[in-house]
Scaffold this motif. Structure first.
Motif, mmCIF file in Angstrom:
data_model
loop_
_atom_site.group_PDB
_atom_site.id
_atom_site.type_symbol
_atom_site.label_atom_id
_atom_site.label_comp_id
_atom_site.label_asym_id
_atom_site.label_seq_id
_atom_site.Cartn_x
_atom_site.Cartn_y
_atom_site.Cartn_z
ATOM 1 N N LYS A 131 0.848 -1.200 0.000
ATOM 2 C CA LYS A 131 0.000 0.000 0.000
ATOM 3 C C LYS A 131 0.881 1.247 0.000
ATOM 4 N N LEU A 132 1.971 1.206 0.780
ATOM 5 C CA LEU A 132 2.867 2.353 0.842
ATOM 6 C C LEU A 132 3.482 2.635 -0.528
ATOM 7 N N ILE A 133 3.939 1.572 -1.205
ATOM 8 C CA ILE A 133 4.536 1.763 -2.525
ATOM 9 C C ILE A 133 3.512 2.348 -3.496
ATOM 10 N N ASN A 134 2.272 1.827 -3.419
ATOM 11 C CA ASN A 134 1.233 2.347 -4.304
ATOM 12 C C ASN A 134 0.938 3.813 -4.023
ATOM 13 N N MET A 135 0.912 4.176 -2.743
ATOM 14 C CA MET A 135 0.690 5.583 -2.386
ATOM 15 C C MET A 135 1.831 6.434 -2.908
ATOM 16 N N SER A 136 3.055 5.894 -2.825
ATOM 17 C CA SER A 136 4.209 6.635 -3.303
ATOM 18 C C SER A 136 4.128 6.846 -4.819
ATOM 19 N N ILE A 137 3.665 5.817 -5.525
ATOM 20 C CA ILE A 137 3.542 5.940 -6.984
ATOM 21 C C ILE A 137 2.480 6.976 -7.337
ATOM 22 N N THR A 138 1.351 6.929 -6.628
ATOM 23 C CA THR A 138 0.328 7.952 -6.843
ATOM 24 C C THR A 138 0.901 9.333 -6.568
ATOM 25 N N GLY A 139 1.656 9.440 -5.470
ATOM 26 C CA GLY A 139 2.304 10.711 -5.142
ATOM 27 C C GLY A 139 3.252 11.154 -6.234
ATOM 28 N N TRP B 11 6.430 22.978 8.812
ATOM 29 C CA TRP B 11 6.263 22.331 7.512
ATOM 30 C C TRP B 11 7.540 21.665 7.043
ATOM 31 N N LYS B 12 8.655 22.334 7.251
ATOM 32 C CA LYS B 12 9.909 21.748 6.769
ATOM 33 C C LYS B 12 10.214 20.423 7.458
ATOM 34 N N PRO B 13 10.167 20.356 8.789
ATOM 35 C CA PRO B 13 10.403 19.050 9.416
ATOM 36 C C PRO B 13 9.362 18.004 8.998
ATOM 37 N N LEU B 14 8.092 18.420 8.843
ATOM 38 C CA LEU B 14 7.051 17.481 8.398
ATOM 39 C C LEU B 14 7.392 16.925 7.019
ATOM 40 N N GLY B 15 7.815 17.827 6.141
ATOM 41 C CA GLY B 15 8.212 17.391 4.806
ATOM 42 C C GLY B 15 9.352 16.397 4.880
ATOM 43 N N PHE B 16 10.299 16.662 5.772
ATOM 44 C CA PHE B 16 11.431 15.757 5.910
ATOM 45 C C PHE B 16 10.973 14.410 6.455
ATOM 46 N N LEU B 17 9.997 14.445 7.342
ATOM 47 C CA LEU B 17 9.450 13.194 7.883
ATOM 48 C C LEU B 17 8.851 12.340 6.763
ATOM 49 N N LEU B 18 8.102 13.004 5.873
ATOM 50 C CA LEU B 18 7.540 12.280 4.736
ATOM 51 C C LEU B 18 8.652 11.704 3.866
ATOM 52 N N LEU B 19 9.707 12.485 3.730
ATOM 53 C CA LEU B 19 10.839 12.016 2.932
ATOM 54 C C LEU B 19 11.473 10.787 3.564
ATOM 55 N N MET B 20 11.492 10.757 4.867
ATOM 56 C CA MET B 20 12.038 9.600 5.590
ATOM 57 C C MET B 20 11.251 8.348 5.244
ATOM 58 N N ILE B 21 9.923 8.511 5.084
ATOM 59 C CA ILE B 21 9.092 7.349 4.791
ATOM 60 C C ILE B 21 9.183 6.980 3.313
ATOM 61 N N HIS B 22 9.204 7.986 2.455
ATOM 62 C CA HIS B 22 9.188 7.737 1.010
ATOM 63 C C HIS B 22 10.568 7.893 0.392
ATOM 64 N N TRP B 23 11.600 7.552 1.141
ATOM 65 C CA TRP B 23 12.953 7.842 0.673
ATOM 66 C C TRP B 23 13.297 7.113 -0.612
ATOM 67 N N PHE B 24 12.582 5.977 -0.869
ATOM 68 C CA PHE B 24 12.920 5.171 -2.042
ATOM 69 C C PHE B 24 12.394 5.811 -3.337
ATOM 70 N N ASN B 25 11.590 6.851 -3.225
ATOM 71 C CA ASN B 25 10.971 7.478 -4.392
ATOM 72 C C ASN B 25 11.775 8.722 -4.777
ATOM 73 N N PRO B 26 12.542 8.672 -5.874
ATOM 74 C CA PRO B 26 13.406 9.815 -6.215
ATOM 75 C C PRO B 26 12.626 11.095 -6.436
ATOM 76 N N LEU B 27 11.375 10.965 -6.903
ATOM 77 C CA LEU B 27 10.586 12.176 -7.118
ATOM 78 C C LEU B 27 10.276 12.889 -5.804
ATOM 79 N N CYS B 28 10.229 12.139 -4.702
ATOM 80 C CA CYS B 28 9.978 12.776 -3.410
ATOM 81 C C CYS B 28 11.149 13.661 -3.004
#
Lengths: 595, 121
Positions: free
Chosen positions: A7-15, A200-217
């Motif tokens: 589900k996470l990968i699919n959400m990342s692809i949608t993102g 916002w900046k730390p929140l964005g970084f938190l999302l990046l921590m989760i979606h780190w495998f997605n280069p577009l993130c």
């Protein structure tokens, strides 16, 4: 864990699709205020973190489930990206990989997925550790700082002002800053505080921590940081006079520079961030009403198209289609079981594919036949598997009660089960067709239908005493006469069907005992020779238990309005009684319904 | 060799020492905590740095200055601030300026932009 990760990968692809759209939109919105762009990134963030979404017709997202949640159970891994060339490319790649393995290879994903999950977790942890270490380092660094104003501290060891702290943010400034630069830099930092950028900046970084495998993130985060800075700059200079704008730019430059840091080598990627910012500041013009409105409209359209998911396939069956399904299922399955059980069916529809000629229903089918043992229904036979039934799409103006079946497809047995389903069903339904299924809800539906059917006849049987009383009253002397003298009659078994009212019948079955003489007192008649006051269904049951067909018995239908009934009406009634006792469940004869 | 490059923070610390010297390091830490909100390790770190620069000395737990206040301020020349912070800010911090270095060419270009902007106005 597998389901969560997929589900996470699919959400990342949608993102990722959404991020691509934002990047394009950003190019169009160059003249729009930067806070609008930041809002777009906020929407992307919502997409990346929220597993729920509404569906709409306008969605531009190609697919909400690029990696099917059940992919581990497929015989061959495949994707459903919604982009045909991508799907084909992936399938071709998988083919190549399989060719390289000479031995018959199952789906390796069941082994690889846990490994991927561990890699993902490690990545998250590494980034988390990096964040923690950086934060601690900074905190230690600015511990040697002195307060200069409310919530503002000066420090010797830092080069640029920044904000630290989430709940009680403190602005740290380099102690070497001139008074003028200090005031201007503080304007910028205060703008950050007002915009809540320190959240916002730390929140964005938190999302990046989760979606780190997605280069577009990563791209999104870098662009987000740039947009935040520019939005802050715009906020500061919006109401500034020209000379202050120049001073502000100068302060920016001064902060970026220190004699010891000037290096001879140019920067790694393209234009420097500070240069772009200063250029943006010097060229800033307040956006006109039209630009603002158009940009807002563009953002609203974007939200509608990219924050929503594509519509799921149509799962509703119209009443006619449902009836057609029931008929097709009964016809296909009931042929095998001729025991007079009551057939039921329940469906979990995957989708309905319509074309000009054909309508095909892809569904899970639960088929159950029940018998009745006097107190409760009993499950006799049944099956549970996916089916694909193709009908003729009815032409306009056709008034057929059910659609004509062109094809009835069931999966093959054993090892070929999965493959046959994947060969017949469209890819988007594979997930559901192959998944382990809990048919409890469907089973309850069948059970309820069966119980209702049998209790209807049972209730009728229970109230037979007053029904019998009514029949006795209606038929009067005739009723008594037949009952008393039926045993005289010599011949095949006879069934009397007394109609109390349309739909309400009392039956009496008399078996023939050829040794019975004429006349015989009714009391001396063997009770087992008579079956009095039973309902149609029980009569049918007795007939089938004794293997009596239409040819073996004499049916004597009685209508209490005998004198008023004309021949034609009586014939219709006779035929109806025949149908009731011996008609097949799917007998859709052309005779007009009897009433 | 004595270095007279002190940042504002270090100057403030030196002022405290000059005001209260000679002072036990423990008492010094207490004063710093009260006036500056500093924890003990912070006080000792700054103290160590100033001792390295030859401005202060820690003799067996007693802190004294090696340069008097007047001497220091009379000799203070145009300061070149020492950028001792070699690292860059973490990505999730809201700052005024990003962490990228500027080449001298960039600096010139940007300065030119600002100057021409000022002239136009």
């Amino acid at each position: 864990m597998n389901a969560f990760f997929i589900k996470l990968i699919n959400m990342s692809i949608t993102g990722a699709w959404m991020i691509l759209a934002v990047i394009l939109l950003r190019l169009l919105l160059k003249k729009a205020p930067k806070w609008l762009t930041c809002a777009l990134w906020a929407l992307v963030a919502v997409r990346l973190i929220c597993p729920f979404s509404i569906q709409s017709l306008f969605s531009l997202i190609p697919s909400r489930e690029t990696i099917p949640s059940g992919v581990v159970h497929y015989s061959v891994p495949t994707i459903n990206s919604g982009v045909q060339p991508l799907d084909h490319a992936f399938d071709a790649f998988v083919q190549e990989v399989y060719k390289a393995h000479s031995v018959e290879w199952g789906n390796p994903l069941s082994e690889w997925l846990p490994i991927a999950e561990i890699i993902w977790l490690s990545g998250c942890l590494l980034l988390l550790i990096y964040a923690l270490i950086s934060w601690i380092r900074i905190k230690v660094l600015v511990s040697a700082s002195v307060p200069i104003r409310d919530h503002i501290r000066a420090c010797d060891e830092i080069r640029s002002p920044f904000i630290l702290g989430l709940i009680h943010p403190v602005i740290y400034v380099p102690s070497s800053l001139s008074e003028r630069d200090l005031d201007l830099a503080l304007l910028h930092e205060k703008a950050h505080l007002q915009r809540r950028d320190h959240w916002w900046k730390p929140l964005g970084f938190l999302l990046l921590m989760i979606h780190w495998f997605n280069p577009l993130c990563w791209v999104a985060f870098i662009l987000l940081c740039r947009d935040i800075e520019m939005a802050c700059d715009e906020k500061v200079i919006r109401k500034m006079k020209r000379e202050d704008v120049a001073a502000y730019s100068q302060a920016l430059l001064d902060c970026s520079v220190s004699r010891k840091w000037i290096s001879a080598c140019p920067l790694a990627f393209g234009e420097n961030g500070v240069k772009k910012r200063i250029r943006g500041i010097l060229n800033y013009k307040k956006p006109t009403f039209w630009i603002l409105s158009l940009s807002l409209v563009a953002c609203l359209i974007f939200t509608g198209c990219l924050m929503t998911d594509p519509k799921a396939p149509n799962r509703q069956l119209s009443a006619k289609l449902r009836a057609s399904m029931d008929l097709a299922v009964r016809k296909h399955n009931y042929n095998y079981y001729n025991d007079g059980y009551f057939p039921t069916a329940a469906y979990d529809v995957f989708g309905v594919e319509r074309s000009d000629d054909t309508t095909c229903v892809y569904t899970w089918l639960l088929y159950e036949e029940y018998s009745f043992d006097g107190t409760d229904v009993r499950e006799e036979r049944g099956g549970s598997f996916p089916v694909a039934i193709t009908f003729h799409t009815p032409q306009n103006g056709s008034d057929l009660s059910t659609y004509e079946v062109i094809d009835y497809w069931e999966p093959e047995d054993g090892n070929y089960y999965d493959r046959s389903i994947m060969g017949r069903f469209p890819k988007k339904y594979w997930n559901e067709a192959l998944a382990f299924r809990d048919v409890n809800d469907l089973y309850k539906l069948c059970l309820a239908t069966a119980r209702e059917h049998f209790s209807a006849s049972q209730n009728t049987e229970k109230s037979y005493s007053d029904l019998e009383a009514r029949v006795s009253e209606q038929y009067g002397s005739t009723y008594q006469y037949f009952l008393e003298n039926a045993h005289i009659y010599k011949g095949p078994p006879i069934i009397y069907v007394w109609q109390a009212s349309p739909g309400e019948y009392v039956c009496s079955i008399f078996r023939q005992n050829n040794s019975t003489a004429f006349p015989v007192e009714p009391e001396k008649t063997n009770p087992s020779d008579l079956t009095l006051y039973i309902g149609i269904d029980e009569a049918k049951k007795i007939l089938s238990e004794n293997h009596l067909t239409e040819k073996d018995v004499v049916i004597y239908p009685l209508l209490y309005r005998y004198e008023d009934v004309n021949d034609e009406e009586y014939t219709l009634y006779s035929e109806h009684v025949h149908d009731l006792l011996f008609g097949q469940p799917d007998n859709y004869s052309n005779r007009p319904p009897y009433n | 060799m004595k270095e007279f490059d002190l940042g504002a923070v270090q100057e403030r610390f030196a002022d405290i020492v000059w005001k209260h010297e000679p002072i036990a390091s423990g008492d010094l830490a207490k004063i710093c905590e009260k006036e500056l909100n500093w924890k003990r390790p912070t006080t000792y770190t700054v103290l160590r740095k100033l001792c390295e620069k030859g401005v202060l000395e820690n003799r067996n737990g007693i802190v004294v200055s090696l340069v008097s206040r007047d001497e220091f301020y009379s000799e203070k020349s145009e300061r070149i601030v020492e950028d001792s912070y070699r690292g860059s800010l973490p990505a999730f911090i809201a700052a005024f300026v990003s962490r990228k270095k500027l080449s001298s060419q960039d600096v010139e270009e940007i300065q030119a932009m600002i100057d021409s902007f000022k002239k136009e106005g």
